[in-house]
Design a protein around this motif. Structure first.
Motif, PDB file in Angstrom:
ATOM      1  N   ILE A  73     -15.316   9.926  -4.390  1.00 53.59           N
ATOM      2  CA  ILE A  73     -15.466   9.094  -5.397  1.00 53.59           C
ATOM      3  C   ILE A  73     -16.671   8.256  -5.162  1.00 53.59           C
ATOM      4  O   ILE A  73     -17.180   7.838  -4.264  1.00 53.59           O
ATOM      5  CB  ILE A  73     -14.249   7.959  -5.198  1.00 53.59           C
ATOM      6  CG1 ILE A  73     -12.945   8.637  -5.345  1.00 53.59           C
ATOM      7  CG2 ILE A  73     -14.329   6.903  -6.206  1.00 53.59           C
ATOM      8  CD1 ILE A  73     -11.825   7.583  -5.258  1.00 53.59           C
ATOM      9  N   PRO A  74     -17.456   8.352  -6.333  1.00 56.57           N
ATOM     10  CA  PRO A  74     -19.050   7.794  -6.052  1.00 56.57           C
ATOM     11  C   PRO A  74     -19.000   6.261  -5.861  1.00 56.57           C
ATOM     12  O   PRO A  74     -18.171   5.576  -6.285  1.00 56.57           O
ATOM     13  CB  PRO A  74     -19.587   8.491  -7.526  1.00 56.57           C
ATOM     14  CG  PRO A  74     -18.525   8.549  -8.399  1.00 56.57           C
ATOM     15  CD  PRO A  74     -17.453   8.821  -7.679  1.00 56.57           C
ATOM     16  N   GLY A  75     -20.069   6.005  -5.223  1.00 53.06           N
ATOM     17  CA  GLY A  75     -20.127   4.346  -5.082  1.00 53.06           C
ATOM     18  C   GLY A  75     -20.585   3.793  -6.435  1.00 53.06           C
ATOM     19  O   GLY A  75     -20.512   4.332  -7.489  1.00 53.06           O
TER      20      GLY A  75
ATOM     21  N   ALA B   8       0.886  -1.261  -0.139  1.00 50.88           N
ATOM     22  CA  ALA B   8       0.030   0.062  -0.036  1.00 50.88           C
ATOM     23  C   ALA B   8       1.071   1.253   0.183  1.00 50.88           C
ATOM     24  O   ALA B   8       0.714   2.121  -0.701  1.00 50.88           O
ATOM     25  CB  ALA B   8      -0.955  -0.222   1.185  1.00 50.88           C
ATOM     26  N   TYR B   9       2.101   1.418   0.771  1.00 47.35           N
ATOM     27  CA  TYR B   9       2.757   2.568   0.936  1.00 47.35           C
ATOM     28  C   TYR B   9       3.523   2.568  -0.529  1.00 47.35           C
ATOM     29  O   TYR B   9       3.526   3.701  -1.265  1.00 47.35           O
ATOM     30  CB  TYR B   9       3.999   2.019   1.719  1.00 47.35           C
ATOM     31  CG  TYR B   9       4.905   3.315   1.714  1.00 47.35           C
ATOM     32  CD1 TYR B   9       4.791   4.562   2.215  1.00 47.35           C
ATOM     33  CD2 TYR B   9       6.053   3.298   1.020  1.00 47.35           C
ATOM     34  CE1 TYR B   9       5.766   5.745   2.595  1.00 47.35           C
ATOM     35  CE2 TYR B   9       7.271   4.221   1.182  1.00 47.35           C
ATOM     36  CZ  TYR B   9       6.826   5.467   1.805  1.00 47.35           C
ATOM     37  OH  TYR B   9       7.821   6.472   1.733  1.00 47.35           O
ATOM     38  N   VAL B  10       4.031   1.359  -1.387  1.00 43.77           N
ATOM     39  CA  VAL B  10       4.514   1.646  -2.555  1.00 43.77           C
ATOM     40  C   VAL B  10       3.412   2.157  -3.646  1.00 43.77           C
ATOM     41  O   VAL B  10       3.960   3.090  -4.465  1.00 43.77           O
ATOM     42  CB  VAL B  10       5.271   0.212  -3.027  1.00 43.77           C
ATOM     43  CG1 VAL B  10       5.694   0.343  -4.354  1.00 43.77           C
ATOM     44  CG2 VAL B  10       6.372  -0.123  -1.877  1.00 43.77           C
ATOM     45  N   VAL B  11       2.505   1.608  -3.671  1.00 40.89           N
ATOM     46  CA  VAL B  11       1.515   1.893  -4.599  1.00 40.89           C
ATOM     47  C   VAL B  11       0.894   3.468  -4.568  1.00 40.89           C
ATOM     48  O   VAL B  11       0.731   4.076  -5.544  1.00 40.89           O
ATOM     49  CB  VAL B  11       0.211   0.707  -4.888  1.00 40.89           C
ATOM     50  CG1 VAL B  11      -0.862   1.216  -5.637  1.00 40.89           C
ATOM     51  CG2 VAL B  11       1.061  -0.511  -5.155  1.00 40.89           C
ATOM     52  N   GLY B  12       0.713   3.540  -3.446  1.00 40.78           N
ATOM     53  CA  GLY B  12       0.144   5.110  -2.946  1.00 40.78           C
ATOM     54  C   GLY B  12      -1.358   5.197  -3.017  1.00 40.78           C
ATOM     55  O   GLY B  12      -2.073   4.200  -3.470  1.00 40.78           O
ATOM     56  N   PRO B  13      -1.923   6.298  -2.795  1.00 39.98           N
ATOM     57  CA  PRO B  13      -3.542   6.517  -3.096  1.00 39.98           C
ATOM     58  C   PRO B  13      -3.776   6.429  -4.676  1.00 39.98           C
ATOM     59  O   PRO B  13      -2.833   6.317  -5.433  1.00 39.98           O
ATOM     60  CB  PRO B  13      -3.540   7.841  -2.725  1.00 39.98           C
ATOM     61  CG  PRO B  13      -2.222   8.580  -2.652  1.00 39.98           C
ATOM     62  CD  PRO B  13      -1.325   7.624  -2.877  1.00 39.98           C
ATOM     63  N   ARG B  14      -5.175   6.190  -4.847  1.00 40.43           N
ATOM     64  CA  ARG B  14      -5.527   5.997  -6.094  1.00 40.43           C
ATOM     65  C   ARG B  14      -5.520   7.391  -7.035  1.00 40.43           C
ATOM     66  O   ARG B  14      -5.291   8.472  -6.264  1.00 40.43           O
ATOM     67  CB  ARG B  14      -7.093   5.546  -5.948  1.00 40.43           C
ATOM     68  CG  ARG B  14      -7.433   4.632  -5.492  1.00 40.43           C
ATOM     69  CD  ARG B  14      -9.256   4.839  -5.467  1.00 40.43           C
ATOM     70  NE  ARG B  14      -9.756   3.818  -4.503  1.00 40.43           N
ATOM     71  CZ  ARG B  14     -10.755   3.723  -4.535  1.00 40.43           C
ATOM     72  NH1 ARG B  14     -11.882   4.126  -5.378  1.00 40.43           N
ATOM     73  NH2 ARG B  14     -11.579   2.766  -3.433  1.00 40.43           N
ATOM     74  N   LEU B  15      -5.242   7.061  -8.141  1.00 39.71           N
ATOM     75  CA  LEU B  15      -5.202   8.128  -9.025  1.00 39.71           C
ATOM     76  C   LEU B  15      -6.631   8.939  -9.114  1.00 39.71           C
ATOM     77  O   LEU B  15      -7.800   8.180  -9.290  1.00 39.71           O
ATOM     78  CB  LEU B  15      -4.965   7.913 -10.388  1.00 39.71           C
ATOM     79  CG  LEU B  15      -3.551   7.258 -10.829  1.00 39.71           C
ATOM     80  CD1 LEU B  15      -3.326   6.839 -12.280  1.00 39.71           C
ATOM     81  CD2 LEU B  15      -2.493   8.358 -10.242  1.00 39.71           C
ATOM     82  N   GLY B  16      -6.496  10.167  -9.142  1.00 39.42           N
ATOM     83  CA  GLY B  16      -7.850  11.247  -8.842  1.00 39.42           C
ATOM     84  C   GLY B  16      -8.515  11.030  -7.607  1.00 39.42           C
ATOM     85  O   GLY B  16      -9.641  11.602  -7.547  1.00 39.42           O
TER      86      GLY B  16
END
Length: 83
Positions: free
Chosen positions: A63-65, A44-52
């Motif tokens: 982010i909508p459901g 999770a640290y390497v990948v990071g947060p989602r784009l957008g």
């Protein structure tokens, strides 16, 4: 092999176990879950947060459901696979 080997530093069967007690790991669940959890945390640290997920100013973007039908289907598949 820290727990499972009689020479492991976490093993209760070691001559000088950690903190004088050691650890008996039933079916390897402690070691397996610890390795999985640490691997997930590093991933999770390497990948990071989602784009957008954040805008250009660093503020959170909603982010909508997604599809409730697919969520229920996935839950059912996991439930069937579990049992």
């Amino acid at each position: 092999h820290w727990v499972w080997s009689s020479a492991g530093w976490l093993s209760a069967f070691n001559a000088a176990p950690l903190l004088g007690t050691g650890m008996i790991d039933f079916a390897g669940c402690g070691v397996v879950h610890m390795v999985g959890g640490v691997s997930a945390l590093i991933g999770a640290y390497v990948v990071g947060p989602r784009l957008g997920r954040y805008d250009s100013e660093g503020k959170l973007v909603n982010i909508p459901g997604h599809s409730a039908t697919l969520q229920a289907l996935g839950t059912f598949i996991l439930w069937v696979g579990w049992y």
